[in-house]
Design an enzyme around this catalytic site. Structure first.
Site, PDB file in Angstrom:
ATOM      1  N   GLN A   1       0.814  -1.409   0.059  1.00 36.03           N
ATOM      2  CA  GLN A   1       0.130  -0.076  -0.037  1.00 36.03           C
ATOM      3  C   GLN A   1       1.027   1.492   0.110  1.00 36.03           C
ATOM      4  O   GLN A   1       0.964   1.977  -1.015  1.00 36.03           O
ATOM      5  CB  GLN A   1      -1.097   0.079   1.197  1.00 36.03           C
ATOM      6  CG  GLN A   1      -2.181   0.862   1.091  1.00 36.03           C
ATOM      7  CD  GLN A   1      -3.101   0.552   2.051  1.00 36.03           C
ATOM      8  OE1 GLN A   1      -3.561  -0.634   2.259  1.00 36.03           O
ATOM      9  NE2 GLN A   1      -3.786   1.547   2.696  1.00 36.03           N
ATOM     10  N   ASP A   2       1.518   1.400   1.208  1.00 36.30           N
ATOM     11  CA  ASP A   2       2.418   2.742   1.045  1.00 36.30           C
ATOM     12  C   ASP A   2       3.645   2.152   2.143  1.00 36.30           C
ATOM     13  O   ASP A   2       3.436   1.309   2.802  1.00 36.30           O
ATOM     14  CB  ASP A   2       1.887   4.084   1.383  1.00 36.30           C
ATOM     15  CG  ASP A   2       1.332   3.949   3.029  1.00 36.30           C
ATOM     16  OD1 ASP A   2       1.171   2.751   3.335  1.00 36.30           O
ATOM     17  OD2 ASP A   2       0.909   4.873   3.479  1.00 36.30           O
ATOM     18  N   PRO A   3       4.851   3.139   2.009  1.00 37.27           N
ATOM     19  CA  PRO A   3       5.937   2.540   2.873  1.00 37.27           C
ATOM     20  C   PRO A   3       5.502   2.619   4.440  1.00 37.27           C
ATOM     21  O   PRO A   3       4.753   3.055   4.986  1.00 37.27           O
ATOM     22  CB  PRO A   3       6.914   3.744   2.743  1.00 37.27           C
ATOM     23  CG  PRO A   3       6.435   4.212   1.517  1.00 37.27           C
ATOM     24  CD  PRO A   3       5.051   4.258   1.286  1.00 37.27           C
TER      25      PRO A   3
END
Length: 231
Positions: free
Chosen positions: A64-66
């Site tokens: 999804q994201d870091p």
């Protein structure tokens, strides 16, 4: 145009990089990096693309994201730097990895060995503010990463491993006639017991690669990370 990545992804992603939306994203990120703590550091934003070229990509594991805490984000989905405690999702990935293909769990979360073999460890959003998951969602990264997913799909013979609803929302970008999609609930402790455990994504991925005429992935990670081998 300046080469942002340094391999064939620059050409594949050129229309997105040259778009007005990306220029807006760059302006936004410049301000964000100057005024907030953003992960990963700007030198590792494109690490996934740098390590795994377009031509070499055989597998995509979409995140999804870091990670949004200090020291964690590497620019590769699900991966953390050596010396950083394993996040709960990665612990569950290692458990399934052992149950599926017998890969011995390691005490670090640095997944570069997978990337070096053609596993694109891609987050849909490539940056995140400290402590604010999804804080950069909808700011423009999706243009870049959706373009990458669509280009790989059009090329074909790619295994897309999609864990959880967010990743599975990208299925409309993927031509299932040319590629293989492996999907299950997310490895997060909130959902792993609902079908991630026992889903055997790693052996299923290798079975698909062999059918494509590609070499399978050696999922066993090294017990120690050589600092010289870090991206």
């Amino acid at each position: 145009m300046k080469k942002l990545i340094g391999n064939d992804w620059d050409e594949v992603l050129a229309p997105a990089f040259e778009s007005e939306k990306y220029q807006e994203l760059r302006d936004f990120l410049k301000e964000e990096y100057q005024t907030k703590q953003i992960f990963p550091d700007m030198y590792h934003i494109f690490t996934a693309f740098k390590l795994t070229s377009f031509a070499d990509t055989k597998v995509v594991i979409l995140g999804q994201d870091p990670y949004h805490n200090p020291g964690q984000a590497t620019g590769m989905s699900f991966s953390v730097n050596p010396g950083v405690p394993l996040p709960p999702s990665l612990k569950n990935i290692y458990k399934e990895l052992y149950d599926d293909v017998g890969a011995v769990p390691v005490n670090h979360g640095y997944l570069k060995k997978w990337a070096d073999q053609g596993v694109l460890l891609l987050n849909a959003v490539l940056t995140v503010p400290y402590g604010n998951a999804n804080g950069h969602r909808g700011k423009g990264w999706e243009l870049i990463t959706d373009t990458a997913i669509k280009a790989l799909s059009d090329r074909g013979k790619v295994v897309f491993i999609l864990w959880g609803k967010f990743a599975q929302n990208k299925i409309p970008l993927i031509d299932e006639g040319k590629n293989v999609i492996i999907k299950s609930p997310h490895p997060s402790p909130f959902s792993a017991d609902r079908g991630f455990f026992g889903s055997r994504p790693f052996s299923r991925c290798n079975d698909a690669l062999i059918k494509f005429g590609e070499s399978p992935i050696d999922w066993q990670l090294p017990q120690e990370v050589n600092p010289a081998d870090m991206a």
